[in-house]
Structures are given as structure tokens and as C-alpha cells.
Design an enzyme around this catalytic site. Structure first.
Site, PDB file in Angstrom:
ATOM      1  N   ASP A 483       0.808  -1.219   0.000  1.00 16.20           N
ATOM      2  CA  ASP A 483       0.000   0.000   0.000  1.00 16.20           C
ATOM      3  C   ASP A 483       0.839   1.265   0.000  1.00 16.20           C
ATOM      4  O   ASP A 483       0.349   2.344  -0.323  1.00 16.20           O
ATOM      5  CB  ASP A 483      -0.821   0.061   1.297  1.00 16.20           C
ATOM      6  N   CYS A 484       2.050   1.144   0.464  1.00 11.27           N
ATOM      7  CA  CYS A 484       2.861   2.329   0.721  1.00 11.27           C
ATOM      8  C   CYS A 484       3.856   2.633  -0.380  1.00 11.27           C
ATOM      9  O   CYS A 484       4.615   3.588  -0.272  1.00 11.27           O
ATOM     10  CB  CYS A 484       3.578   2.166   2.058  1.00 11.27           C
TER      11      CYS A 484
END
Ligand code: GLC
Ligand code: GLC
Length: 812
Positions: A483-484
Site C-alpha cells: 500500500d505504501c
């Protein structure tokens, strides 16, 4: 140092001091009603949805830590104490907390009074039952005052902690005998209420927090408890609570039990009122009658235990390693069920507010519990597929109560569609229920746009094919599994979230992880097409897979490992050329699992690089070297201080991808070494450092660049549970459900002599005995089923309710 011990015979973890390095919690409930309970009785309850139907209030990041729960105050003369130590914190003469399968039992003893609090949610019941037993262990008569306490949440957990201009006016309560009803907002649109009951006559009650505690007190010393007399307060706005006051006299040796029930009930809109202003309590009466005696509670408790035994017995191992046995047979399977139930909503790190059920998360969670609850997984697959868009992409999450896609965490995570294929293939392998592919499933929850589940899979696969960049690798979109890693984000505004901020069009940034997933998961899609006789589609799929393999070999290999990505400027991420973040775990895992470049030994070379650059004593870090500053082109990954979370933390979720890749290569000792490093039960003795529960996995352990290397955070709700169960059960022990039967292909530590697995599969029970006389890691010398020797290693489907014995001898 240890803070307790495993009691495997009872499937319990026994905590022997209330001062654990962090609250060590458990979950109650596994259908509709859920509660969290810590080893000091903290926590909260909710119905179905931790955001929208929160029954009791809990304050995260509070001081002191873990305040609020189901509390019982015992006043014995001038001594005031609580069975779970908190909130009073009077030193106990004896304390023990047993977290078991769906229940928690807390025992405390003080000055000749022994308390035993058993909490659980009975099967098919929308409430938490709390049985409190008190025994006089002294030689004198004891006269006790007992006060219960819980604090109601005004249903919407977010609103409850923010909207005080309204909330301080809405609180309402009704009292009937020993039952306190929480009826806030029932006068308007809510058709549900909560109640807190006890099966005894009470000497008083309180329902107004301020009257009970005193305006300037905490839970530790309420005014009412100090004085020994309830105020019989009726909440009117402010903060409704429920407290019963019971007086008990016990002769030496005498024991008495109470049953408390925190329940939830719904009424049809036209059945809400008994008479105007008086709520219809019929459902509560029925629920209370169900457990108004100790005997009834005892029976329900046995049923609960029995149901867990049956769930867990579908897979069990006997090996020479007791940690493996207890994690596989008890705790890892238990955690898999909890992640299936909770997704990422409610834990002591997830506030139950931010996230519903994640598309990629739930598809992966199902991999760990397919064998336990195939029927529920079937429904979940259909629910999650219904949040897919027509082009194959998906809402990143949906709310469990409404089953609707929720935009709060954005969309266009380009890995999402592939996880659906993986979950469906796991379902098919487990059950052989091909009819699921014919189910009609909406797109975007719109029935007018329904198509077969098979069509959903087709669009999932096509979504990757249709979104590729200049190297023919998959475009990453908002992000992939990580996600990052926000390659299209470029955020300079601290007031926006990386998850939802506007993305660039994203025609350049590519993901080698999605490429690896595409090859690994695409093969399953091809196999499904084969089975359905869709030969042309299967051929086309295989061609796409070959092309993707070529793209990875050509543009995704960095010399000694797989690249991670190309960024928006077409620059390499996860390459020797990069000053930081030279190597990432994700692409090594999935590309090696997919055996990309096998002919040139690329998986082995990549995995050797993992060992050299990413391995630590506490697990494999996500990347190395850690990013030391913020990179605009990388996004959130570089926001974390070095060694934490996605910035080179030990992100336990994808450690098993490396275990699986090692097992595929045949390196059983390494696969098992990685398994042991993050497996919580091996970490029990370093609990001071690790801090989180030694019976469940945490999402992250601080990496080698972190100041607190080895310290875990975010226990319970993580894809780590499912993937570790897949790694140990399917790839290390090697029991692999397959489309046509049960495949056995262990890859174990060479030192292991043997092990036995008992596995329920498609209506039969297989006892699989694996012997390893030559001390190899992998390879099968002989294979027999029910005494008949068979070529290969596939045990057939019998579906006959019988036991079958599979004997496997490993050898070179
Ligand atoms: C969290 C998310 C998961 C994501 C992972 C890595 O665990 O729930 O969806 O893949 O972080 O960023
Ligand atoms: C944050 C976390 C990441 C998680 C995501 C979910 O980015 O760092 O682990 O997956 O939030 O929203």
C-alpha cells in the site's frame, strides 16, 4: 522472560501476570456478535460491524492503557479489588487468565475470596455471556458488595468519539428489574437496542456514568463503589452506562455464580414499542431466559468448545516440534478464523473505524481457513466479487453490514483483481464445487450488471493484461500489495492521505510484484479454464503468462535479484543502482514462487540474495537499505522511520512467500528457519522484546534499521496468519489440496524423521504418514494409499465418509 505458558491439551494460553508487556487479547464470537477481551478484562463488543453497531465504548491510545471493558468490582470490607486486576489494580493473591478458543477465563483471588470470570459468546447468540463465580476460601463468613460496569457506545463508534455537541443530549436508558436497556436513538431511526442483565435480584443500579464514577474520577475508584451503595441513577443524555449492585454473603467454602448478559436485539419497525415510550423487550426476555442458569451456560460453553474442536480437527499434525504442533493445530488456525471474521476492522491496533473488509485482504485471509469453513468462504467470495467493477478492478474495501463497496480507502490498486482468482482457485481445490463459477454476481453491487463468477475471473485476469507499461510489465495503479509504494502519488501535502489522494494517470509506473502474481496466479486461472473445457481461453492465458515471464526476465531482473518496480519516470525501484531500497522482498517471493527464469536459476539466485541482504535474527525485512528520507516519487514507504512498517520492517505477511519459494526450490531447512523466526510460539521467551501475544502473529516486527529491532506491533489482524498457515501446511508439511485430489509434497528440515497429518478433505479423512529415513528435505520415494502403491503423489478424492491412510516415504 515469559508471562505465561501454553496449555495445549486445553487449547489455551495461560497468562500468569496481569502486567503483560502489552495487553494480550482474545476474541469472543465468530458469527454476528463479537467482542474483544484483554487479559485484564478490557475491550468492547459490537454486532457485525465495529463502526456502525458498537455496543460498548473503548478509548484507543488512552492513558492508562486499556481502560474500559467488562468490569466487576468486589468490595470486601475496606478492600476493593477486581478479578482481572484492572481497573482497580489492587495486588491480587492469585491471578490467571486463560485465553481459549472463543472464550476467556480470568481468575483472581484476594483475602479469601476467589473469583472466576468466564466470558464467551454462545453459538447462534447475539450477546456476550459472563459467568462470575465467587467462592469463600477463608474460614470466616464473607459479606461482599459486587458492582458490574460497562459503558455504552452510542452505536456509531466514530461519531461517538467526535460529535459531542449532539451526543451529550441523546443518551437514553430503560430499566426493568435487573435489566438495563440501552435505547439511545431508538426513538428515531434505530430498530435495535442493547441490554445488560444479571440473573439475580439487585440491590441497586446505575446508568449515568457521572453519578457512578464521580465527575473527576477514573474507572479505578468510582464514588459508588467506594461508598458501597448504588445511586439508582437514570441516564439522561451524557454517558449511559450499566452497573448492577449485588450483595452476597458466603459461608466458608461456599460458592455462588451470577450470569451477566450483554445482548443485542433488533425489532421490526412496526414492532418497536410495547406502548408509546416503552420499548418492546420480547427478544431480550427470550435471550435472557436462554442463559438464566449456570447449567444452561455450562451447556452452551461445551457446545462452543465442541464446535471449535470440530473446526480445528479438520487439519492436525503430529511432528517432533511442539511449536509446530501447537501453532498448526491450534493458534494459527484460530487466528485465521479471526482474520476471516474481523478482516482488519477491530483489534487493539485497528480501531474498528477506518476499515471494512479489504478486497485483497479477505481474498488472502480465505486461503488460511478454506478447509475450516468452505461454506462461509463461498459466500464471502460472492460478496467480495460483487464489489468488482466491470473492467475487473475493484473497490479496495466494503462494509460488512451493507456489503457495499466503500471509497474511503480509494481504489485502483492493480493487484486487487488477481487475489480474487487465487481465492476462488483455493476454494475449488478445497471443495471441488465448480458450481460456484456459474453463480450470477453483480458488478459494483448492481444486479443489472451481473455476470457469472467465471466472467469475474476473466475480467480480473484481463485487467492486468490491459494495464501494462512500456516494459510490458503490469501498471501498478495506486499501489500493489504494498500500500505504501505510491509511485503515482507525489504528495507534498501533509494533510492528505497517501491512500486516497488523487493519483497521476499512471501510464508509466510498473510492478514486478504484480507480474510475479500474474504468472503464479494466472496458472491457476489456466487450470480452471482447462477444467471447464475452455481450451482456447486456456491457451490464450498461457501465452499471456509466457509473455509476462519474458517481460520479467528482460526488464525485471537486476542481476542478482528481481527488481521491484519502475517509477513514474521509468526509473528502477529495488535495484543495485538505487542508493537506498536496493532490494525488496515482495518480488523475490512471488517471482520465485512463480518460478520465473527457473531455467536460468533466477529463483535460487534471488533467494540467496534475500538471505544475504534481507534476513535477520527476527525475520526477513521488507527492503534494504531502509529509506533514510522522504522520496516524493515513492510515497508512504519512505515516510516511516527506517526499520518500521513497509520501510524495512519485518512485514510478516510476506515472509511466508519466501518460505514457500524456498520449499518449491527444495531447501527445507531454510524454509523452516524462516518459519521459526517469526512464528510467535518460538518467541515466547523473548516476550519482553517482542511484546505482543506469543500465540498470534503480528503484522510487523521492527527491522534491523530500527531502534527497537525485534519489537512487534499490530497483532492479530494480518494476512500473516493465512500465509503462514499456507506455508507450513501446504508447502513445508506439503499437504496441498488440488483440483483432482490431495497432493502430498513435503519440504521439511532434513533432521525430521517423520510426521503425521490428519486432514479432512472432500468428505473423507486422510491420515498421512510421512517418513524420512534418508533425511532429505524433499522428494518422494514411495507413495501409497490404503496400502496400494501409486505413481506420483496425488491421493484421490473418495468422498465416502471413511478414513484413508496415505503412506509417503521421502528420499532422493
Ligand atoms: C496491510 C494491508 C494490506 C497490505 C499491507 C502492505 O497489511 O492490510 O492490504 O497489503 O499492509 O502494505
Ligand atoms: C497504511 C499502512 C499500511 C496499510 C494501509 C492501509 O498505509 O502503513 O500497512 O496497509 O495504511 O490503509
Amino acid at each position: 522472560m515469559q508471562y505465561g505458558y501454553f496449555d495445549d491439551a486445553h487449547k489455551e494460553y495461560v497468562i500468569t501476570t496481569p502486567r503483560t508487556p502489552y495487553p494480550w487479547i482474545n476474541y469472543l464470537g465468530s458469527q454476528e456478535f463479537f467482542a474483544l477481551i484483554s487479559n485484564t478484562a478490557g475491550g468492547y463488543a459490537f454486532y457485525k460491524d465495529a463502526l456502525l453497531r458498537r455496543l460498548t465504548r473503548y478509548r484507543y491510545n488512552n492513558v492508562p492503557l486499556d481502560n474500559g471493558g467488562r468490569y466487576f468490582y468486589i468490595k470486601d470490607g475496606e478492600t476493593l479489588w477486581a478479578p482481572g486486576w484492572k481497573p482497580v489494580k489492587t495486588e491480587l493473591d492469585r491471578y490467571e487468565c486463560r485465553h481459549g478458543m472463543g472464550y476467556t477465563r480470568i481468575q483472581g483471588e484476594k483475602q479469601g475470596v476467589a473469583a472466576d470470570l468466564l466470558c464467551f459468546v454462545p453459538l447462534d447468540y447475539t450477546g456476550e455471556v459472563q459467568k462470575l463465580s465467587l467462592k469463600n476460601t477463608s474460614a470466616e463468613t464473607k459479606t461482599l458488595h459486587i458492582f458490574s460496569l460497562l459503558e455504552f457506545c452510542l452505536w456509531n463508534a466514530l461519531d461517538d468519539m467526535t460529535n459531542f455537541q449532539r451526543n451529550f443530549n441523546t443518551g437514553e436508558i430503560e430499566i426493568e428489574g435487573s435489566v438495563i436497556y440501552h435505547t439511545t436513538e431508538y426513538r428515531e431511526r434505530r430498530n435495535h437496542y442493547a441490554f445488560y442483565a444479571v440473573n439475580a435480584e439487585i440491590s441497586g443500579f446505575d446508568t449515568d456514568r457521572e453519578c457512578f464514577l464521580g465527575l473527576y474520577n477514573g474507572f479505578d475508584l468510582p464514588d459508588v463503589v467506594k461508598s458501597g451503595q448504588s445511586g439508582n441513577s437514570v441516564a439522561d443524555g451524557w454517558s449511559p452506562i450499566a452497573s448492577h449492585h449485588l450483595k452476597l454473603s458466603l459461608q466458608p467454602g461456599e460458592e455462588h455464580s451470577y450470569v451477566f448478559i450483554l445482548g443485542y436485539a433488533e425489532n421490526a419497525p412496526d414492532q418497536k414499542w410495547e406502548v408509546p415510550g416503552v420499548i418492546n423487550k420480547r427478544k431480550a426476555h427470550t435471550m435472557i431466559a436462554q442463559f438464566d442458569t449456570e447449567q444452561k451456560v455450562g451447556q452452551a460453553f461445551l457446545k462452543l468448545k465442541d464446535s471449535w474442536d470440530r473446526l480445528l480437527n479438520r487439519f492436525s499434525v503430529q511432528s517432533c516440534d511442539e511449536n509446530v504442533n501447537r501453532m498448526v493445530n491450534i493458534w494459527n488456525q484460530y487466528q485465521c478464523m479471526m482474520t476471516f471474521n474481523m478482516a482488519r476492522s477491530a483489534s487493539y491496533f485497528e480501531s474498528g473505524i477506518g476499515r471494512g473488509i479489504g478486497f485483497r485482504d479477505t481474498n488472502q485471509d480465505m486461503l488460511g481457513c478454506m478447509h475450516q469453513i468452505p461454506e462461509r468462504a463461498r459466500q464471502r467470495i460472492l460478496d467480495v466479487a460483487a464489489t468488482q467493477f466491470e473492467d475487473g478492478s475493484a473497490y479496495h474495501q466494503y462494509q460488512p453490514l451493507t456489503k457495499r463497496g466503500n471509497d474511503a480507502v480509494g481504489s485502483h490498486f492493480n493487484d486487487d483483481p488477481l487475489w480474487l482468482i487465487l481465492a476462488v482457485s483455493a476454494y475449488l481445490k478445497e471443495t471441488g464445487d465448480w458450481s460456484i463459477l456459474d453463480e450470477s454476481v453483480p458488478f459494483d453491487n448492481d444486479e443489472r450488471k451481473a455476470a457469472s463468477l467465471f466472467e469475474h475471473l476473466k475480467r480480473s485476469f484481463a485487467h492486468v493484461v490491459n494495464h501494462r507499461g512500456q516494459h510490458n510489465l503490469p501498471l501498478i495503479g495506486r499501489a500493489d500489495w504494498n500500500d505504501c509504494l505510491n509511485l503515482n502519488c507525489f504528495s507534498t501535502n501533509p494533510d492528505e492521505s497517501f491512500q486516497t489522494t488523487t493519483n497521476k494517470q499512471g501510464k508509466t509506473a510498473e510492478s514486478v510484484l504484480i507480474a510475479g502474481m500474474f504468472v503464479f496466479i494466472g496458472k491457476e486461472y489456466a487450470a480452471i479454464c482447462d477444467h471447464l473445457g475452455k481450451a482456447a481461453e486456456a491457451d490464450a492465458v498461457r501465452k499471456q503468462i509466457r509473455d509476462m515471464e519474458q517481460a520479467v526476465i528482460k526488464a525485471g531482473w537486476d542481476g542478482a535479484w528481481f527488481l521491484r518496480a519502475y517509477d513514474n519516470a521509468g526509473q528502477k525501484i529495488g535495484s543495485q543502482e538505487c542508493p537506498e531500497g536496493k532490494i525488496f522482498i515482495e518480488s523475490q517471493g512471488f517471482c520465485s514462487m512463480a518460478q520465473i527464469g527457473q531455467a536460468r536459476n533466477l529463483p535460487q539466485i534471488a533467494l540467496d540474495s534475500v538471505k544475504t541482504h534481507l534476513d535477520t535474527p527476527y525475520g526477513i525485512v521488507l527492503l534494504n537499505p531502509a529509506y533514510s528520507r522522504y522520496y516524493l516519487n515513492l510515497g508512504e514507504v519512505s515516510t516511516y522511520p527506517p526499520g518500521y512498517k513497509e520501510n524495512a520492517g519485518i512485514f510478516c505477511h510476506n515472509n511466508p512467500w519466501i518460505m514457500i519459494a524456498e520449499a518449491i526450490l527444495g531447501r527445507g531447512d531454510l524454509a523452516f528457519e524462516y518459519y521459526q523466526k517469526i512464528c510467535p510460539s518460538y518467541l515466547e521467551e523473548i516476550s519482553d522484546l517482542h511484546r505482543t501475544e506469543p500465540y498470534v502473529y503480528s503484522q510487523m516486527i521492527a527491522g534491523k534499521d530500527a531502534k527497537r529491532h525485534g519489537e512487534a506491533k499490530n497483532s492479530w489482524l494480518t494476512g500473516t496468519a493465512a500465509w503462514n498457515f499456507v506455508a507450513i501446511s501446504q508447502w513445508i508439511l506439503g499437504i496441498q489440496p488440488d483440483y483432482a485430489g490431495l497432493r502430498i509434497d513435503p519440504c521439511i528440515p532434513a533432521a525430521w524423521e517423520q510426521f503425521t497429518v490428519r486432514r479432512v478433505f472432500r468428505g473423507s479423512t486422510y491420515t498421512i504418514k510421512v517418513n524420512n529415513p534418508e533425511h532429505v528435505c524433499k522428494g518422494i520415494n514411495s507413495f501409497s494409499v490404503d496400502g496400494k502403491s501409486l505413481p506420483g503423489n496425488l491421493a484421490p478424492v473418495f468422498d465416502d465418509d471413511q478414513e484413508h491412510v496415505v503412506e509417503v516415504t521421502l528420499g532422493a
